[in-house]
Design a protein around this motif. Structure first.
Motif, PDB file in Angstrom:
ATOM      1  N   GLU A   1       0.901   9.347  -6.070  1.00 17.11           N
ATOM      2  CA  GLU A   1       1.364  10.590  -5.856  1.00 17.11           C
ATOM      3  C   GLU A   1       2.017  11.072  -7.113  1.00 17.11           C
ATOM      4  OE1 GLU A   1       3.909  13.395  -2.644  1.00 17.11           O
ATOM      5  OE2 GLU A   1       3.286  11.112  -2.196  1.00 17.11           O
TER       6      GLU A   1
ATOM      7  N   LYS B   1       0.701  -1.232  -0.162  1.00 15.80           N
ATOM      8  CA  LYS B   1       0.044  -0.052   0.063  1.00 15.80           C
ATOM      9  C   LYS B   1       0.787   1.113   0.062  1.00 15.80           C
ATOM     10  CE  LYS B   1      -3.886   2.068   0.543  1.00 15.80           C
ATOM     11  NZ  LYS B   1      -3.781   3.430   0.583  1.00 15.80           N
ATOM     12  N   LYS B   2       2.038   1.098   0.710  1.00 13.78           N
ATOM     13  CA  LYS B   2       2.871   2.408   0.645  1.00 13.78           C
ATOM     14  C   LYS B   2       3.471   2.742  -0.647  1.00 13.78           C
ATOM     15  CE  LYS B   2       5.565   2.660   4.380  1.00 13.78           C
ATOM     16  NZ  LYS B   2       6.482   2.300   5.508  1.00 13.78           N
TER      17      LYS B   2
ATOM     18  N   ASP C   1       0.897   4.189  -2.877  1.00 15.81           N
ATOM     19  CA  ASP C   1       0.409   5.777  -2.563  1.00 15.81           C
ATOM     20  C   ASP C   1       1.425   6.554  -3.172  1.00 15.81           C
ATOM     21  OD1 ASP C   1      -1.672   4.869  -1.228  1.00 15.81           O
ATOM     22  OD2 ASP C   1      -1.148   5.052   0.878  1.00 15.81           O
TER      23      ASP C   1
END
Length: 602
Positions: A184, A176-177, A180
């Protein structure tokens, strides 16, 4: 791995050639997306069968990401959920809404408005509206949604579990990191803001594909998906297609050819993290077009579905149409017949300014039998005085294509070609219609000779020789200019007899079965049979190898495969009592023998 800079003009011709080479490699690995599988719910059984044939042929080289499998199962366990895949599931509802609008229209319309749309009075308009409403209701009732859906689900279940990859990616904090960070910075895939649900799903699919390729050291990979969003692919503004530069997108005019290419960042990431050398993203239409082009006899139904080089390339927008190339097709007496280049390579056909004509062509290109039937009906009432010869020529090509695709009315016309005179009264229109049909037999939508001729109705067209001899000779001359190797094409008098002389030897098979092997075939004294591996190998061949023929079928076989009118085929020194005939050699006809028709390529 260097990141390639996107060129201002993308060479789509070279790109298509590279993909075809990759699809022809029997070691290429294919990954299928959920929406690619869901395409089966939008196709008839005939087209689906060809796709399943491809699946079964390549079952060991086809992969389905585990995440995609889970996505599909969410719907597959529930027929109501599966209706999300089935485009006709809401047909009855749409028909009811349309009929409600029709009722309002009956009260709203007046004589002035019906005159504007070419009806003599309101009563005639209302009768037509009622007729249309009944027709649509009949069509809607013919689809029993649940039965069709469940049948397709069973077909997919036959192969889908066999191709699911094992190394699933489990969503966790680290994943998930990473996702993200990519979102971005708009790193594909997954950043498309139009996606409201399952936003991480594409990223997981991407990870599964990379991990699986890395583990198995695959060299060439094709990702098959209908999700042509900007987080997977990009759309070049200009492309080089069929040797010409065209606009790929013109939003202002509402016309485009969305040739979509895998995002260069995705390609770079994939090649750097695997041992692969090639990576492509294709949608269903382009994939079907290319594999049917590579193996037309095997995937003929997919060819009929796609028809013209990918439905992604619907309308060509040329940068400069002021110097339109004219293809001059001349016969031996020097009579010239001009067809514009977009008629020869009709995938590049411009949008006609005649809306009635364009609606007819769009109907044919819909590859929907109901729309094609309406298109043929409406074609008869076109104002041909407002159309160019090239447009009429393209119309003939589309009618023939529609017949080969199985549309009943077009098939009836080709099975009864004398009806062309009743369909199209004007003699000039008839000539260009017939010439377009004949041209479609030999040439594809890019203006290139077909690897396998579309000769399903050729014998029927041959019955028109006496009426349209000039048109037949013009196409023959154009064929001569495009190839050095030919099978038969019409000679100047259109009635040259072709005498086949056979040498047959009785043999005994390993199973001690007697058969008669054809060891020599001469046409008008010229040998056309050769050993496969003799000095001629590498030329273009037409294979007639098959066990076993009966003699009475040979005339049809030679007529069909060598494209000779049936009544011009005759045999010498034969006996019709021979059975169990077989041909163990290969047919080759050289252009020096004054034939003007290209042999089929193996």
């Amino acid at each position: 791995m260097d990141l390639k800079i996107v060129p201002s003009v993308f060479d789509y011709d070279t790109y298509l050639t590279e993909i075809k080479n990759t699809l022809s490699d029997d070691k290429t690995i294919y990954y299928l997306d959920t929406c690619f599988i869901s395409q089966m719910y939008k196709l008839n059984l005939t087209i689906r069968s060809d796709f399943y044939k491809w699946i079964n042929t390549n079952i060991n080289y086809i992969k389905f990401p585990h995440w995609c499998y889970c996505e599909y199962l969410k719907r597959a366990v529930n027929s109501e959920k599966l209706k999300e895949f089935y485009p006709l599931s809401r047909l009855k509802e749409k028909v009811n809404n349309l009929n409600s609008d029709f009722q309002l229209l009956k009260y709203f319309i007046d004589d002035e408005k019906v005159h504007a749309i070419n009806f003599s009075n309101k009563e005639e308009f209302v009768n037509k509206l009622n007729e249309t409403s009944k027709f649509i209701e009949t069509v809607a009732k013919s689809f029993k949604n649940n039965e069709e859906i469940e049948s397709i689900r069973d077909e997919i279940n036959n192969f889908l579990p066999k191709i699911v990859i094992k190394n699933e990616v489990i969503p966790n904090g680290d994943l998930k990191k990473e996702f993200d960070i990519r979102i971005e910075n708009k790193i594909p895939p997954g950043f498309d803001e139009d996606k409201q649900t399952n936003v991480i799903g594409d990223f997981i699919i991407w990870k599964e594909i990379i991990n699986d390729c890395k583990t198995n050291s695959y060299s060439k990979v094709v990702f098959l998906t209908n999700d042509m969003k900007k987080d997977w692919v990009y759309t070049p503004q200009k492309i080089k297609y069929l040797g010409r530069t065209v606009q790929n997108f013109d939003k202002e005019k509402g016309k485009f050819l969305p040739a979509k290419i895998a995002d260069a960042r995705l390609v770079k990431e994939f090649l750097e993290n695997t041992n692969a050398q090639k990576f492509y993203i294709l949608n269903f239409n382009l994939f079907c077009t290319l594999i049917s082009d590579i193996n037309p006899s095997v995937y003929a139904n997919l060819e009929n579905y796609t028809g013209y080089i990918t439905s992604d390339i619907e309308k060509a927008i040329e940068n400069d149409t002021s110097d339109t190339e004219i293809i001059s097709m001349k016969d031996s007496s020097g009579i010239a017949l001009g067809i514009e280049s977009y008629g020869i390579a009709d995938s590049m056909a411009r949008i006609s300014t005649n809306q009635d004509y364009q609606d007819v062509i769009d109907g044919f290109k819909s590859y929907n039998w109901y729309k094609q039937s309406s298109a043929l009906f409406n074609a008869k009432s076109l104002d041909f005085s407002k159309l160019t010869n090239t447009e009429i020529f393209i119309l003939g090509r589309n009618i023939y294509q529609s017949a080969c695709g199985g549309e009943n009315d077009a098939a009836f016309l080709l099975n009864n070609p004398s009806q062309i005179k009743k369909y199209f009264i004007d003699e000039n229109v008839q000539k260009y219609i017939v010439m377009g049909m004949l041209f479609e037999v030999y040439f594809d939508n890019r203006g290139e000779l077909r690897k396998e001729l579309k000769n399903r109705y050729l014998q029927k067209l041959f019955t028109l020789i006496s009426c349209y001899s000039e048109e037949f000779k013009n196409v023959g001359e154009y064929l001569k200019s495009k190839t050095n190797n030919f099978v038969y094409y019409l000679e100047s008098d259109c009635r040259t007899k072709y005498s086949f002389e056979l040498q047959i030897k009785e043999k005994i098979s390993e199973e001690e079965r007697k058969f008669n092997e054809i060891e020599s075939i001469k046409i008008n004294g010229h040998e056309i049979l050769f050993d496969k591996y003799d000095e001629h190998y590498g030329s273009r061949y037409l294979s007639l190898t098959r066990d076993y023929y009966i003699f009475d079928s040979l005339k049809d076989i030679f007529s069909t495969n060598l494209c000779i009118p049936l009544d011009l085929v005759q045999f010498e020194n034969h006996t019709s009592e021979l059975k169990n005939l077989t041909i163990k050699k290969w047919v080759k006809i050289d252009s020096k023998e004054n034939h003007c028709y290209k042999l089929l390529e193996e």
